[in-house]
Design a protein around this motif. Structure first.
Motif, PDB file in Angstrom:
ATOM      1  N   MET A   1       0.833  -1.194   0.000  1.00  0.00           N
ATOM      2  CA  MET A   1       0.000   0.000   0.000  1.00  0.00           C
ATOM      3  C   MET A   1       0.875   1.253   0.000  1.00  0.00           C
ATOM      4  O   MET A   1       1.934   1.260   0.612  1.00  0.00           O
ATOM      5  CB  MET A   1      -0.941  -0.015   1.200  1.00  0.00           C
ATOM      6  CG  MET A   1      -0.253  -0.164   2.539  1.00  0.00           C
ATOM      7  SD  MET A   1      -1.405  -0.460   3.879  1.00  0.00           S
ATOM      8  CE  MET A   1      -1.492  -2.230   3.895  1.00  0.00           C
ATOM      9  N   HIS A   2       0.425   2.244  -0.720  1.00  0.00           N
ATOM     10  CA  HIS A   2       1.110   3.542  -0.702  1.00  0.00           C
ATOM     11  C   HIS A   2       0.342   4.478   0.227  1.00  0.00           C
ATOM     12  O   HIS A   2      -0.815   4.231   0.541  1.00  0.00           O
ATOM     13  CB  HIS A   2       1.151   4.140  -2.119  1.00  0.00           C
ATOM     14  CG  HIS A   2       1.978   3.323  -3.068  1.00  0.00           C
ATOM     15  ND1 HIS A   2       1.646   3.166  -4.392  1.00  0.00           N
ATOM     16  CD2 HIS A   2       3.117   2.630  -2.868  1.00  0.00           C
ATOM     17  CE1 HIS A   2       2.563   2.411  -4.973  1.00  0.00           C
ATOM     18  NE2 HIS A   2       3.450   2.064  -4.069  1.00  0.00           N
ATOM     19  N   ILE A   3       0.982   5.588   0.571  1.00  0.00           N
ATOM     20  CA  ILE A   3       0.355   6.460   1.576  1.00  0.00           C
ATOM     21  C   ILE A   3      -0.970   7.042   1.055  1.00  0.00           C
ATOM     22  O   ILE A   3      -1.907   7.250   1.822  1.00  0.00           O
ATOM     23  CB  ILE A   3       1.349   7.556   2.047  1.00  0.00           C
ATOM     24  CG1 ILE A   3       0.929   8.086   3.403  1.00  0.00           C
ATOM     25  CG2 ILE A   3       1.508   8.656   1.026  1.00  0.00           C
ATOM     26  CD1 ILE A   3       2.053   8.736   4.171  1.00  0.00           C
ATOM     27  N   ASP A   4      -1.060   7.246  -0.281  1.00  0.00           N
ATOM     28  CA  ASP A   4      -2.321   7.787  -0.803  1.00  0.00           C
ATOM     29  C   ASP A   4      -3.428   6.725  -0.833  1.00  0.00           C
ATOM     30  O   ASP A   4      -4.570   7.025  -1.166  1.00  0.00           O
ATOM     31  CB  ASP A   4      -2.130   8.421  -2.193  1.00  0.00           C
ATOM     32  CG  ASP A   4      -1.620   7.435  -3.217  1.00  0.00           C
ATOM     33  OD1 ASP A   4      -0.810   6.559  -2.857  1.00  0.00           O
ATOM     34  OD2 ASP A   4      -2.037   7.524  -4.388  1.00  0.00           O
ATOM     35  N   HIS A   5      -3.108   5.485  -0.509  1.00  0.00           N
ATOM     36  CA  HIS A   5      -4.147   4.453  -0.432  1.00  0.00           C
ATOM     37  C   HIS A   5      -4.762   4.402   0.972  1.00  0.00           C
ATOM     38  O   HIS A   5      -5.915   4.015   1.123  1.00  0.00           O
ATOM     39  CB  HIS A   5      -3.591   3.058  -0.735  1.00  0.00           C
ATOM     40  CG  HIS A   5      -2.808   2.954  -2.011  1.00  0.00           C
ATOM     41  ND1 HIS A   5      -2.051   1.853  -2.319  1.00  0.00           N
ATOM     42  CD2 HIS A   5      -2.671   3.804  -3.050  1.00  0.00           C
ATOM     43  CE1 HIS A   5      -1.463   2.032  -3.495  1.00  0.00           C
ATOM     44  NE2 HIS A   5      -1.827   3.220  -3.947  1.00  0.00           N
ATOM     45  N   VAL A   6      -3.951   4.737   1.991  1.00  0.00           N
ATOM     46  CA  VAL A   6      -4.412   4.530   3.374  1.00  0.00           C
ATOM     47  C   VAL A   6      -4.292   5.775   4.250  1.00  0.00           C
ATOM     48  O   VAL A   6      -4.580   5.717   5.444  1.00  0.00           O
ATOM     49  CB  VAL A   6      -3.611   3.379   4.045  1.00  0.00           C
ATOM     50  CG1 VAL A   6      -3.879   2.058   3.374  1.00  0.00           C
ATOM     51  CG2 VAL A   6      -2.117   3.681   4.069  1.00  0.00           C
ATOM     52  N   GLY A  84      -3.204  -5.114 -10.107  1.00  0.00           N
ATOM     53  CA  GLY A  84      -1.914  -5.118 -10.826  1.00  0.00           C
ATOM     54  C   GLY A  84      -1.042  -3.903 -10.577  1.00  0.00           C
ATOM     55  O   GLY A  84      -0.099  -3.646 -11.309  1.00  0.00           O
ATOM     56  N   HIS A  85      -1.336  -3.141  -9.537  1.00  0.00           N
ATOM     57  CA  HIS A  85      -0.595  -1.899  -9.263  1.00  0.00           C
ATOM     58  C   HIS A  85       0.624  -2.191  -8.386  1.00  0.00           C
ATOM     59  O   HIS A  85       1.754  -1.968  -8.814  1.00  0.00           O
ATOM     60  CB  HIS A  85      -1.561  -0.915  -8.608  1.00  0.00           C
ATOM     61  CG  HIS A  85      -0.941   0.322  -8.072  1.00  0.00           C
ATOM     62  ND1 HIS A  85      -0.178   1.154  -8.844  1.00  0.00           N
ATOM     63  CD2 HIS A  85      -0.961   0.873  -6.826  1.00  0.00           C
ATOM     64  CE1 HIS A  85       0.240   2.172  -8.098  1.00  0.00           C
ATOM     65  NE2 HIS A  85      -0.215   2.010  -6.866  1.00  0.00           N
ATOM     66  N   ILE A  86       0.396  -2.658  -7.163  1.00  0.00           N
ATOM     67  CA  ILE A  86       1.471  -3.213  -6.328  1.00  0.00           C
ATOM     68  C   ILE A  86       0.911  -4.451  -5.658  1.00  0.00           C
ATOM     69  O   ILE A  86      -0.299  -4.717  -5.736  1.00  0.00           O
ATOM     70  CB  ILE A  86       1.979  -2.219  -5.240  1.00  0.00           C
ATOM     71  CG1 ILE A  86       0.833  -1.742  -4.342  1.00  0.00           C
ATOM     72  CG2 ILE A  86       2.711  -1.060  -5.852  1.00  0.00           C
ATOM     73  CD1 ILE A  86       1.327  -0.996  -3.117  1.00  0.00           C
ATOM     74  N   GLY A 116      -8.980   2.394  -7.998  1.00  0.00           N
ATOM     75  CA  GLY A 116      -7.924   3.306  -7.528  1.00  0.00           C
ATOM     76  C   GLY A 116      -6.793   3.215  -8.527  1.00  0.00           C
ATOM     77  O   GLY A 116      -7.009   3.181  -9.741  1.00  0.00           O
ATOM     78  N   ASP A 117      -5.561   3.122  -8.028  1.00  0.00           N
ATOM     79  CA  ASP A 117      -4.405   2.957  -8.917  1.00  0.00           C
ATOM     80  C   ASP A 117      -4.509   1.612  -9.633  1.00  0.00           C
ATOM     81  O   ASP A 117      -4.817   0.602  -9.024  1.00  0.00           O
ATOM     82  CB  ASP A 117      -3.108   2.973  -8.101  1.00  0.00           C
ATOM     83  CG  ASP A 117      -2.840   4.336  -7.491  1.00  0.00           C
ATOM     84  OD1 ASP A 117      -3.372   5.325  -8.018  1.00  0.00           O
ATOM     85  OD2 ASP A 117      -2.113   4.401  -6.487  1.00  0.00           O
ATOM     86  N   LEU A 118      -4.207   1.629 -10.907  1.00  0.00           N
ATOM     87  CA  LEU A 118      -4.375   0.431 -11.723  1.00  0.00           C
ATOM     88  C   LEU A 118      -3.072   0.154 -12.462  1.00  0.00           C
ATOM     89  O   LEU A 118      -2.462   1.059 -13.031  1.00  0.00           O
ATOM     90  CB  LEU A 118      -5.493   0.711 -12.724  1.00  0.00           C
ATOM     91  CG  LEU A 118      -6.163  -0.459 -13.425  1.00  0.00           C
ATOM     92  CD1 LEU A 118      -6.745  -1.432 -12.426  1.00  0.00           C
ATOM     93  CD2 LEU A 118      -7.248   0.052 -14.350  1.00  0.00           C
TER      94      LEU A 118
HETATM   95 ZN   LIG Z   1      -0.227   3.585  -5.439  1.00  0.00          ZN
END
Ligand SMILES: [Zn+2]
Length: 279
Positions: A1-6, A84-86, A116-118
């Motif tokens: 997870m990236h910070i903009d996800h959580v 498929g993002h991370i 979200g991010d794809l």
């Molecule tokens: Zn991301």
């Protein structure tokens, strides 16, 4: 997870949210480094408070497997699909039982899909995301919606040229790959290059297989461990490489710096060894 996800989670907890926090099984297995950063940046730097907050988050986390419906409240179910993002990323499909007579007769429920991010279709390591079967309402994140992804082969060739160019000039290449997942993609591409070029001369007496790669980031090292543990989520190409005896993320030429002391030793080694002078 990236910070903009959580990044929003700490604010919701402060506001009193005590409901379930759904995430994919893989995300639940990742170390809580990103939520910890989100707390430090956005809320508080007090260590004991952060520990309590993190404990609260993990008490509320509910891990869901991909591609299985889960009822979340009356008449609403949720299903996660690989994005498929991370590692662990997901897009979210909701099934809402319809209250309208017409839809009820047609046994048709309402589908809402959040993206979200794809990941791009040829991202290394992870399988390409599959589009949802249907959606009545689609919500898209669009930060990079106006850009096209570079072709993966071209990107790898550019990386190969950059390495050759730098070494011919007796240089060192520093890549600031901070983001989770990106370091692993880069390592994967470097292993591809080293495997493909193998004995080909880079410069002087040095071949591609002599290239030293140093990952100087304890966080990246921890994430690589997670990627290695969750190998069942890799795409077919990456798994084929492992089955053929290759090590896409922990190859022979790779050295990982795990602590600040090791970082200092590595810097001293690079400064004093003057490796490039041998080439
Ligand atoms: Zn991301």
């Amino acid at each position: 997870m990236h910070i903009d996800h959580v990044g929003r989670i700490p604010y919701l907890l402060v506001a009193g949210f005590r409901g379930p926090i759904y995430c994919s099984e893989a995300s639940a297995l990742l170390p809580p480094l990103v939520p910890e950063d989100a707390l430090k940046v956005g809320v508080n730097r007090n260590a004991s408070l952060i520990k309590r907050f993190l404990g609260q988050i993990w008490r509320q986390v509910v891990a869901l497997p991909y591609k299985k419906w889960r009822s979340v409240t009356q008449g609403v179910s949720v299903k996660l699909h690989p994005a498929g993002h991370i590692l662990g990323s997901a897009y979210v499909e909701f099934k809402v039982e319809s209250s309208s007579m017409e839809n009820a007769l047609a046994k048709r429920n309402h589908r809402v899909v959040f993206f979200g991010d794809l990941g791009a279709s040829h991202t290394p390591l992870l399988p390409a995301p599959r589009p949802p079967w249907r959606a009545d309402l689609l919500v898209l994140e669009s930060t990079y919606g106006d850009r096209l992804h570079e072709n993966r082969t071209q990107r790898q060739m550019r990386l190969g040229h950059a390495i050759e160019h730098a070494l011919v000039n007796r240089g060192t290449i520093l890549v600031p790959a901070f983001s989770i997942g990106r370091t692993q993609e880069l390592l994967y591409d470097l292993e591809s290059l080293i495997h493909r070029m193998g004995g080909r001369r880079l410069t002087g007496s040095m071949c591609w297989s002599d290239l030293e790669v140093i990952v100087d980031s304890p966080l990246a090292a921890k994430m690589t461990d997670c990627y290695l543990r969750l190998r069942h989520l890799w795409d077919n190409e990456a798994r084929r490489r492992v089955n053929s005896g290759r090590y896409p993320l922990n190859f022979e030429q790779l050295y990982t710096v795990e602590s600040h002391d090791e970082h200092r030793q590595t810097v001293a080694y690079l400064a004093s060894s003057g490796r490039h002078q041998r080439w």
